[in-house]
Design an enzyme around this catalytic site. Structure first.
Site, PDB file in Angstrom:
ATOM      1  N   HIS A 164       3.258   1.641   3.186  1.00 19.26           N
ATOM      2  CA  HIS A 164       3.533   2.047   4.573  1.00 19.26           C
ATOM      3  C   HIS A 164       4.967   1.708   4.971  1.00 19.26           C
ATOM      4  O   HIS A 164       5.242   0.582   5.364  1.00 19.26           O
ATOM      5  CB  HIS A 164       2.549   1.359   5.526  1.00 19.26           C
ATOM      6  CG  HIS A 164       1.162   1.886   5.415  1.00 19.26           C
ATOM      7  ND1 HIS A 164       0.719   2.960   6.151  1.00 19.26           N
ATOM      8  CD2 HIS A 164       0.130   1.515   4.623  1.00 19.26           C
ATOM      9  CE1 HIS A 164      -0.532   3.231   5.828  1.00 19.26           C
ATOM     10  NE2 HIS A 164      -0.920   2.363   4.897  1.00 19.26           N
ATOM     11  N   GLU A 193       6.444   2.538   7.581  1.00 19.93           N
ATOM     12  CA  GLU A 193       6.585   2.432   9.041  1.00 19.93           C
ATOM     13  C   GLU A 193       6.328   1.033   9.577  1.00 19.93           C
ATOM     14  O   GLU A 193       6.672   0.729  10.711  1.00 19.93           O
ATOM     15  CB  GLU A 193       5.648   3.448   9.733  1.00 19.93           C
ATOM     16  CG  GLU A 193       4.147   3.175   9.625  1.00 19.93           C
ATOM     17  CD  GLU A 193       3.506   3.671   8.328  1.00 19.93           C
ATOM     18  OE1 GLU A 193       4.236   3.815   7.330  1.00 19.93           O
ATOM     19  OE2 GLU A 193       2.273   3.864   8.296  1.00 19.93           O
ATOM     20  N   CYS A 205       0.456   6.870   1.999  1.00 17.38           N
ATOM     21  CA  CYS A 205      -0.852   6.302   1.640  1.00 17.38           C
ATOM     22  C   CYS A 205      -1.884   7.416   1.429  1.00 17.38           C
ATOM     23  O   CYS A 205      -1.780   8.180   0.483  1.00 17.38           O
ATOM     24  CB  CYS A 205      -1.272   5.285   2.693  1.00 17.38           C
ATOM     25  SG  CYS A 205      -2.607   4.224   2.130  1.00 17.38           S
TER      26      CYS A 205
END
Ligand code: XMP
Length: 520
Positions: free
Chosen positions: A176, A178, A86
């Protein structure tokens, strides 16, 4: 903040994303050590040979607000693979000569990305599909790619959703990976660390146990260590770790403040002294605490009195032991990371009101903080490895000031006894109904209000009991737990019928914020 130089690692440079800790946890779940450092703290000479890859986190900034972040771009020119996520993707592009601008279509939430080129980063990521759902959260985006970079996947609004410079091993993703909302996100992280950075697995709680025990022995030698044991997860794991490392050179001090839950002191002594054979000094300071708290109703005064007295008693006993050189504390990794300084929001500073915070300076003791690189879930697993019972490991948090802050108004022995019983019935019912582990924290409180009731043919005029049960990730925000009516009815009846002194039960349905978890 110093970095651990004993293990190869993936270094995460934090730009203030709320997901930074999640990146570290994902990497550790894959069996590789990872550390977080703020972009404000990282220096070029921090980059040593243990760093096998760098991840630049997301963040709330704009890459052109250079004054708000001071990031030495030389850090990422060391021949070490880099993954920008990002904001990290944007800054990586900018540093390499690309351009970033505000996007016409801000993307928050799920987006589909489609494959454009084969890449090591996306191996097995698309799994034969044309597109994959990913989690986006950005207003800016890369508008011109740096030289020698190419696109490996795009979304409708982000042409440069995934990019790479495979020669330099620089990778950027606008989404993202994660977060669990991103389909196959873990594969991206796994590809980066194993295929691109080529790190070997070096992290498991099991081998941490051995390493930590050795490090404690190296640090303290044959000197004495004291530890304030509360019976909570963190201090229990620290105590048991030190017990394994140095045995009788460890002196645990457990202070009965008179504000503990029903039978708590008996359980702690039974578990730690008798079962685990830990050197435990049990201090019954019940009267001292209750005397000092007499006629005090102000919440902050209560906290101060309890904190100060705790320290005084602790010091008193530490002196008796003589020649103590170290103080062991259960500082966890999230307490150590100052990552949120960028956004101005607080990190999980639950520990900041911890009782023994003021001890080391006064007592000139060196700190032993064996858990300082661990997340809470890792501490729990470590506890199990150290043969602590599941009961200790999965305990709800309990505040240092104990029942004092669950009893607004004056504190009396009678009120404590009433509250202890109510709390006992509530927690027992949660365990009996298989609800305890679904709830982050639960307790009963006694409000300084009496109301009228009727029992049999008699009028009653007794205290109001408040029940609180919340779900949470880290105690910083919380939501009330949605019990079934039958459960809440059952526990209300049980408390009112069994405890003299309570004739009404209410359930707290406020979230945090705007409320807090405790009442005071
Ligand atoms: P609040 O009430 O601030 O609580 O929403 C957040 C979490 O912190 C715990 N807490 C404490 N823990 N000493 C502690 O060790 C304290 O003085 C203290 N005060 C609150 C609280 O139980 C909840 O888990």
């Amino acid at each position: 903040m110093s970095l651990d130089q004993s293990l190869d690692k993936i270094l995460i440079i934090d730009f203030g994303s709320q997901f930074t800790q999640l990146i570290a946890r994902r990497i550790r779940e894959l069996g590789v050590f990872s550390e977080i450092i703020s972009h404000k703290k990282i220096k070029k000479n921090n980059i040593d040979k243990t760093i096998k890859g760098i991840i630049l986190s997301g963040g709330p900034l704009n890459v052109y607000e250079i004054k708000k972040y001071s990031f030495d771009s030389k850090i990422i020119q060391e021949g070490i693979p880099v993954l920008g996520i990002c904001f990290g993707h944007q800054i990586l592009s900018k540093i390499n000569g690309g351009r970033v601008k505000q996007s016409k279509h801000r993307e928050f939430g799920l987006a589909n990305i489609s494959k454009k080129k084969n890449s090591l980063l996306t191996k097995k990521f698309f799994k034969g599909k044309n597109s994959v759902k990913v989690w986006m959260s950005h207003a800016d985006q890369v508008s011109k790619l740096p030289k020698n970079f190419r696109v490996i996947a795009s979304s409708q609004n982000s042409k440069f959703a995934m990019v790479e410079n495979q020669y330099k091993k620089f990778y950027g993703v606008q989404f993202h990976p994660e977060v669990t909302h991103t389909e196959n996100g873990k594969i991206i992280i796994s590809n980066f660390i194993f295929l691109i950075c080529k790190v070997k697995k070096n992290w498991s709680v099991k081998n941490q146990k051995i390493k930590l025990i050795k490090e404690i022995r190296d640090q303290v030698g044959n000197k004495k260590v004291i530890c304030a044991l509360s019976g909570g997860v963190d201090s229990s794991v620290v105590a048991q770790l030190l017990n394994k490392a140095i045995g009788k050179k460890l002196y645990c001090i457990f202070v009965n403040t008179g504000l503990l839950r029903k039978n708590e002191e008996k359980q702690v002594v039974e578990t730690f002294r008798r079962k685990l054979k830990i050197n435990l000094i049990y201090v019954n300071a019940e009267n001292e605490f209750l005397n000092k708290l007499k006629n005090i109703s102000d919440p902050e005064k209560k906290r101060k009195i309890i904190g100060n007295l705790f320290i005084k008693i602790f010091e008193r006993y530490a002196k008796k032991i003589k020649d103590v050189k170290f103080l062991a504390q259960g500082t966890l990794y999230p307490d150590l990371i100052e990552s949120k300084s960028v956004t101005g929001s607080q990190t999980s500073k639950i520990k900041s009101h911890h009782n023994v915070g003021g001890l080391p300076k006064k007592m000139k003791l060196k700190l032993v903080e064996p858990l300082k690189f661990l997340f809470k879930d890792e501490v729990r697993r470590l506890g199990l490895e150290l043969s602590l019972s599941k009961e200790i490991i999965s305990r709800h948090p309990f505040p240092g000031p104990g029942l004092a802050i669950r009893m607004p108004g004056f504190i009396t022995k009678n009120k404590i006894n009433i509250l202890r019983e109510a709390d006992f019935y509530f927690i027992k019912a949660l365990k009996d109904h298989g609800l305890y582990d679904k709830i982050w924290q639960a307790y009963a409180a006694l409000l300084p209000v009496k109301t009228v009731g009727v029992m049999g043919d008699n009028r009653t005029y007794e205290y109001l009991c408040l029940l609180r049960a919340i779900t949470s990730e880290d105690g910083m925000t919380a939501d009330f737990y949605d019990f079934k009516k039958t459960f809440i009815q059952m526990i209300s009846n049980k408390i009112v019928n069994s405890i003299r002194g309570i004739n009404r039960v209410v359930y707290d349905v406020t979230s945090k914020p705007p409320s807090t978890i405790e009442l005071e």
